[in-house]
Design a protein around this motif. Sequence first.
Motif, short mmCIF file in Angstrom:
data_model
loop_
_atom_site.label_atom_id
_atom_site.label_comp_id
_atom_site.label_asym_id
_atom_site.label_seq_id
_atom_site.Cartn_x
_atom_site.Cartn_y
_atom_site.Cartn_z
N TYR A 122 0.83 -1.22 0.00
CA TYR A 122 0.00 0.00 0.00
C TYR A 122 0.86 1.26 0.00
O TYR A 122 0.54 2.25 -0.67
CB TYR A 122 -0.92 -0.01 1.22
CG TYR A 122 -1.91 1.12 1.25
CD1 TYR A 122 -3.05 1.10 0.44
CD2 TYR A 122 -1.71 2.21 2.09
CE1 TYR A 122 -3.97 2.13 0.47
CE2 TYR A 122 -2.62 3.27 2.12
CZ TYR A 122 -3.75 3.22 1.31
OH TYR A 122 -4.64 4.26 1.33
N LEU B 17 -7.90 -10.22 -8.61
CA LEU B 17 -7.73 -9.36 -7.44
C LEU B 17 -6.46 -8.53 -7.54
O LEU B 17 -6.47 -7.31 -7.28
CB LEU B 17 -7.69 -10.21 -6.15
CG LEU B 17 -9.02 -10.79 -5.65
CD1 LEU B 17 -8.77 -11.77 -4.52
CD2 LEU B 17 -9.94 -9.67 -5.18
N ASN C 188 -7.06 -5.81 -10.24
CA ASN C 188 -8.13 -4.83 -10.07
C ASN C 188 -8.16 -4.13 -8.72
O ASN C 188 -8.55 -2.96 -8.66
CB ASN C 188 -9.48 -5.50 -10.33
CG ASN C 188 -9.69 -5.87 -11.78
OD1 ASN C 188 -10.09 -5.05 -12.59
ND2 ASN C 188 -9.38 -7.11 -12.13
N VAL C 189 -7.79 -4.80 -7.65
CA VAL C 189 -7.79 -4.13 -6.34
C VAL C 189 -6.39 -3.98 -5.77
O VAL C 189 -6.20 -3.27 -4.79
CB VAL C 189 -8.69 -4.87 -5.32
CG1 VAL C 189 -10.10 -4.98 -5.85
CG2 VAL C 189 -8.14 -6.24 -4.97
N VAL D 185 -4.75 -4.79 -0.83
CA VAL D 185 -6.09 -5.20 -0.42
C VAL D 185 -6.22 -6.72 -0.44
O VAL D 185 -6.87 -7.32 0.44
CB VAL D 185 -7.16 -4.55 -1.33
CG1 VAL D 185 -8.55 -5.07 -0.98
CG2 VAL D 185 -7.12 -3.03 -1.19
N THR D 186 -5.59 -7.37 -1.43
CA THR D 186 -5.63 -8.83 -1.51
C THR D 186 -5.04 -9.47 -0.26
O THR D 186 -5.63 -10.39 0.33
CB THR D 186 -4.88 -9.32 -2.76
OG1 THR D 186 -5.44 -8.70 -3.91
CG2 THR D 186 -4.97 -10.82 -2.89
#
Length: 460
Positions: free
Chosen positions: A347, A413, A416-417, A421-422
């Motif tokens: 992140y 995942l 896209n995220v 987040v995964t």
Amino acid sequence: MEQHSFSLKTQYICITVAIGGLLFGFDTAVISGAIQLIKTQFSLDTAMEGWLVSSGLVGCIIGVLVTGILSDRIGRKKTIQLAAVLFLLSALGCTFPPNFSLLVVARMLGGIGVGMASVISPMLIAEFAPADKRGRMIAYYQLAITVGILLAYFSNALLIKGAEGTFTSEGLSWFFKTEAWRPMFLVMAIPSLVFLLLLGRIPESPRWLVTMGQPQKALAILQTIRMAGVAEKEFEDISRAATKATADNRSVLAAAFRLPLIIGIVLAVFQQFSGINAIIYYGPSIFEAAGIDKNNALLFQVIIGAVNLLFTIVAIKWVDKYGRKFLLFTGLTGIVVSLVFCGVLFYTGNTQGPLLLVLMLVYIACFAFSLGPVTWIVINEIFPTDIRVKAVSICTLALWIAVWVVGQFFPWLIENVGPAVTFWIFAGCSLINFVFSWKVVKETKGKTLEEMENVFIAPH
């Protein structure tokens, strides 16, 4: 000396049967090194890449579904021998497919073998192992999985390195350099053949023989793997339990078995929702996303495989001493913490240093001495003999469906995220597993399989 002889016989049976786990691990991990090469050669998009990975898992689900019927009809031994044949056929089929569709078919064939072995291998170990050593002996199966994963990582890395060399033969150049993914699959034929040969020397499960009305054969086998007196006592317990089960004519879906089924299914599903197979499948891609060179990413996979192996040995030493729940609590705590901080690194974009690798290794170590072996141990301990193969098949089916879900949707995942987040999703699932293990799972250390009914099975 006599006691040592009986112990060696039991060890031989359990270690031989555990090789099914080695082939499970190899089949699972070999794709991690081959996926990028296959993707390039066949111009696969994200969906087709996910299908290549998950096709083997669809085969696993099929394998689990047929195992209950096969095992009860033809026996545990013949069922695991059939799985070994499928491993061998798959290894050869994946090595020489003329097109992508046949590669998928061969992967699915191997998956059927993996699914069958994932039910029968730990179950056979549970049925042969003495109560005080059952935990560690079922953990041999998880240890074999880690050995298979490590062998796949190591052979993939060697073959990738070898592909950089010069070959005098055009055929060798094509096989080892132009299409280097082919020998990655061929390596699996070696342990498959060894497994098939060794299985010829193991006996049939005494518990299955009793349920099939062959008590004398069952007693004769017990007398070859237990000391005099111990064999007769165990035979009496097995016979008494079989007589009671026959009189009750129990169904695996009966209310009495609801608790152990819930425990087995939840542990199986959340073992996979911790993200372990995502890291095994896509480890090189994760490290490349962190800015690590492709060749070094494969090296790090070998390191991860080695840590997985070493900490599974820790589980073997501790599981019968400290119990199943202690290992679950300790391991899940480390898993949640490491996954949360892995997500934080992605992140914040701080993935270039060694901290990401350290956190990955902490995660693998915690999984290896807790969720990895303990899930298989508990699933194969908590059901009575008359419904064991059906109940274990249901739990293992749930596990393979969870594996398929992770394998199919992990690339989506990541794309896209994002990885942060995964990783947090996996951490959340592991936290749920921690609470469930604390509140619902019961300790099984030191109890015989026949005594489990007093712990898990509701009275009726």
